[in-house]
Every structure is written in C-alpha cells, then in structure tokens.
Design a protein around this motif. Sequence first.
Motif, mmCIF file in Angstrom:
data_model
loop_
_atom_site.group_PDB
_atom_site.id
_atom_site.type_symbol
_atom_site.label_atom_id
_atom_site.label_comp_id
_atom_site.label_asym_id
_atom_site.label_seq_id
_atom_site.Cartn_x
_atom_site.Cartn_y
_atom_site.Cartn_z
ATOM 1 N N TYR A 52 0.927 -1.237 -0.004
ATOM 2 C CA TYR A 52 -0.071 -0.064 0.135
ATOM 3 C C TYR A 52 0.831 1.282 -0.090
ATOM 4 C CZ TYR A 52 -3.981 -2.930 1.151
ATOM 5 O OH TYR A 52 -4.854 -3.886 1.535
ATOM 6 N N VAL A 90 3.174 0.578 8.489
ATOM 7 C CA VAL A 90 2.546 0.922 9.635
ATOM 8 C C VAL A 90 3.182 0.416 10.985
ATOM 9 C CG1 VAL A 90 0.399 1.882 8.434
ATOM 10 C CG2 VAL A 90 0.670 -0.421 9.654
ATOM 11 N N CYS A 97 -1.923 2.180 12.754
ATOM 12 C CA CYS A 97 -3.015 1.599 11.959
ATOM 13 C C CYS A 97 -4.194 2.061 12.866
ATOM 14 C CB CYS A 97 -2.807 0.236 11.691
ATOM 15 S SG CYS A 97 -4.458 -0.726 11.121
ATOM 16 N N PRO A 98 -5.305 2.899 12.196
ATOM 17 C CA PRO A 98 -6.403 2.981 13.094
ATOM 18 C C PRO A 98 -7.162 1.679 13.729
ATOM 19 C CG PRO A 98 -6.219 4.339 10.945
ATOM 20 C CD PRO A 98 -5.113 3.409 10.913
ATOM 21 N N MET A 99 -7.124 0.878 12.701
ATOM 22 C CA MET A 99 -7.922 -0.377 13.102
ATOM 23 C C MET A 99 -7.177 -1.092 14.408
ATOM 24 S SD MET A 99 -9.287 -3.755 11.002
ATOM 25 C CE MET A 99 -7.501 -4.475 10.384
ATOM 26 N N ASN A 117 -2.752 -7.348 12.115
ATOM 27 C CA ASN A 117 -3.000 -5.690 12.191
ATOM 28 C C ASN A 117 -3.468 -5.544 13.688
ATOM 29 O OD1 ASN A 117 -3.288 -6.663 9.620
ATOM 30 N ND2 ASN A 117 -4.280 -4.877 8.911
ATOM 31 N N CYS A 161 -11.471 -1.638 9.125
ATOM 32 C CA CYS A 161 -10.425 -0.591 8.392
ATOM 33 C C CYS A 161 -11.388 0.052 7.449
ATOM 34 C CB CYS A 161 -9.629 -1.719 7.485
ATOM 35 S SG CYS A 161 -8.729 -0.704 6.211
ATOM 36 N N HIS A 162 -11.256 1.498 8.025
ATOM 37 C CA HIS A 162 -11.923 2.239 6.858
ATOM 38 C C HIS A 162 -11.676 2.221 5.476
ATOM 39 C CE1 HIS A 162 -8.578 5.159 6.007
ATOM 40 N NE2 HIS A 162 -8.092 4.830 7.129
ATOM 41 N N VAL A 163 -10.400 2.180 5.105
ATOM 42 C CA VAL A 163 -10.031 1.937 3.740
ATOM 43 C C VAL A 163 -10.979 0.633 2.966
ATOM 44 C CG1 VAL A 163 -8.322 1.187 2.112
ATOM 45 C CG2 VAL A 163 -7.530 2.351 4.009
ATOM 46 N N GLU A 217 -11.417 -7.666 4.560
ATOM 47 C CA GLU A 217 -11.619 -6.758 5.546
ATOM 48 C C GLU A 217 -13.035 -5.955 5.080
ATOM 49 O OE1 GLU A 217 -8.203 -4.214 6.043
ATOM 50 O OE2 GLU A 217 -6.922 -5.898 6.703
ATOM 51 N N CYS A 276 -5.117 4.872 2.147
ATOM 52 C CA CYS A 276 -4.740 4.592 3.542
ATOM 53 C C CYS A 276 -3.844 5.970 3.975
ATOM 54 C CB CYS A 276 -4.015 3.319 3.810
ATOM 55 S SG CYS A 276 -3.700 3.366 5.606
ATOM 56 N N MET A 305 -0.685 4.841 5.692
ATOM 57 C CA MET A 305 0.579 4.422 4.996
ATOM 58 C C MET A 305 1.154 5.582 4.064
ATOM 59 S SD MET A 305 0.772 1.156 4.585
ATOM 60 C CE MET A 305 0.252 -0.526 5.134
HETATM 61 S S1 SF4 Z 1 -5.328 -0.196 5.192
HETATM 62 FE FE1 SF4 Z 1 -6.636 -0.471 6.930
HETATM 63 S S2 SF4 Z 1 -5.448 -1.990 8.182
HETATM 64 FE FE2 SF4 Z 1 -4.134 -1.177 6.672
HETATM 65 S S3 SF4 Z 1 -3.007 0.120 7.632
HETATM 66 FE FE3 SF4 Z 1 -4.582 1.169 6.696
HETATM 67 S S4 SF4 Z 1 -6.286 1.479 8.237
HETATM 68 FE FE4 SF4 Z 1 -4.743 -0.048 8.906
#
Ligand code: SF4
Length: 354
Positions: free
Chosen positions: A37, A73, A99-101, A133, A219-221, A247, A307, A310
């Motif tokens: 990513y 991350v 990572c937000p998740m 994650n 994961c918001h992505v 996800e 993301c 990232m």
């Molecule tokens: S893509 Fe989703 S799971 Fe991966 S680092 Fe970004 S927020 Fe976290």
Amino acid sequence: MRLPAEYIGLPREEALERTAAARQKLGKDVVILGHHYQSDDIIRFADFRGDSLELSRTAAGQKDARYIVFCGVSFMAETAAMLCASHQAVLMPAMEAPCPMAMMASVADAEVAWRHVAGAWGEENVIPITYQNSSAELKAFCGRHGGAVCTSANARAVFRWAIDQGKRILFFPDEWLGKNTALALGYSLEQVAVWDPGAPFGGDPDLDSAQIVVWKGYCHVHTHFTVAHVEEARRRYPGCTVIVHPECPVPVVQAADLNGSTSYIIKQVQAAPAGSTFVVGTECNMVYRLDREQPDKTVVPLTKSFCGTMARTTIAHLLYTLESLLEGRLVGHITVDPETTRWANIALERMLSI
Ligand code: SF4
C-alpha cells in the motif's frame, strides 16, 4: 519525532536522487521493505515488497543486514522488530504511523472482553485469535492465553485450528475479517456475535448461540466499499472479475466474485489471461501499480480508497532515515520490550506452525 525542517518541502526529484545515493552508499547494511500500500516513490527503493507478514518474515531472514527499514505502519515494524535478531535494528521512516484499526483494540479492553466471554464459556473452551493488524501487546495477550495470530491469507486455517480443538473463538480486532472467515468455514451470522468495546458489557452479545465473538473494529479503507460500487463496476465493465479484500463488509464480499489477501489478489491478476479486467476492492496505491505492471490487463479500483496512515511515509521520510544512518544516527527505531516480545512471538509461532 518530526521530520527536520530541511527535509520538509524538499523537491521530489532532489529527494529521489539523494535517496538513491544514500541507499547505494549504505549497501548491504540496509534492507528496505515496502508494503503493497506504499506509494510508488517508496516502492521503487524497496528491496522487498509484500504484505505485512511476508515482509516480517523477510526481515527475519535478512541476517546480514544491520538495519531493516520498514516502510509501512507501526504494527508491521513491531512484528519485524520482534522477529529480528538482536544485532539488527528496525527503523520506520514515518516514525509514528499507527494503523487506525489496530488502535481499536487495546489490551485493557481485550482483558474486559476476555473476562466476560471466557467467564461465560469457560476459559478452557475459548481461544483468542488476533489479526496481524494489531498491537504487539494484543499479540502477547493472545500468546499468554493459548491463542494465535492470523493474517488475511491464513485466517481460515487458524480458525480451523481452534475449531478442531473443540474451542470457540474470540477474534480481534476486525469484525469483517472475522465474519467473512466464519462464513467461509460454514458458520451462519447467527453463530457470530459482536463485542463492541465502546458499549456497556460489550453491547451484551448473545453468547449462548455464538461460536465466535468478533471485535467491533474495522479498516476504513475497506469499509468504504459498498455493494452499490460492485453493481456499478459490473455495469461499467461487463464480464469483469470483482475481487476484494476480506476486510470489506460481508455484503461486499458476497457481491464480489473473489476475495482474499493482497498477495492473493496480486496472484489472481498475474495468473489471468491477457485482456482480463479486474475491479479490485483494496487500497488504491496497490491497484494502480498492478494496472501499470500488468499492461495486457485492465485493473481498476472498485472506488478510490486510500490509507492515509500508509501515506505518512514519504520519500523525504525515507531520505531522512537513510541519511541519518550515514551520519551514524538511528531515527524511527522500533523496539518492543522483552516480555511482550516473548508472548507475542509465542502467538506468532503458533500461527506459523499451523
Ligand atoms: S489499510 Fe486499513 S488495516 Fe491497513 S494500515 Fe491502513 S487502516 Fe490499517
């Protein structure tokens, strides 16, 4: 730690040239790892690219390199730091990129859920499993309680390992990977309860009929994708293959043709005949790169989803890390305390042995 002022606003071409020069001077002392990513500016300097676990395994195998520069991350760099030898240092150019998740599941909240769920089912009847994650502390929590880590590539196998022992599962931190994995193993959604760490008593999930409890994290992505996006893709690209990451929410995975990890997605596209069209539901840096690298196929994002964490690793960050090394300074050095490392590695080793 912040990027020094002289690196901020550096012209891109100059940053690329200086990064190439620094990278060459550092030679075999350094291995640069880039997650799928990451941006093209970073990936062009990556000695290895891959998903988080592939990269951590790669890091562990690079015994000659004193410095592992991990472009990704925080949880990825932590895992690499835990798997590396003591003479190696893992450096993360973004310095702080949580990572937000992964941040949605703290150990304190996990302990509360464990007391409730294991209290209801009996501690001997439940195995905690955490997605890669997640924080090192949560991996260690799972290690201490007889559990394991999993990735999106091996989640089914790790769930099966627990189920074959006659156990129920408490899964952190991604609700959708947990539900998609349970469905793929033949469970119904009625057998999957959701623990909401933000609600009193986790939202009081029905633990009598549940076999699996999944954490209410996301994961918001990937939750950005909808069934309407899939329907629109089929209208715009008749005959396309829609392939998404697990996800994504269950309805999106069910509307797609295929689902799997980033490595799985890449392999499917690479193996397809020329002229194929893929509409891909994952982070768009990887999708656009796949399209460029497979010029005889069409690869487009399901919709643009990016993301931001990232993206914190810019070429200026990588340059700063490498030039600091040339000056004998470690920046963005990631370490994990020995006790956490010990238990987290037990959870990681359980996964690797499955
Ligand atoms: S893509 Fe989703 S799971 Fe991966 S680092 Fe970004 S927020 Fe976290």
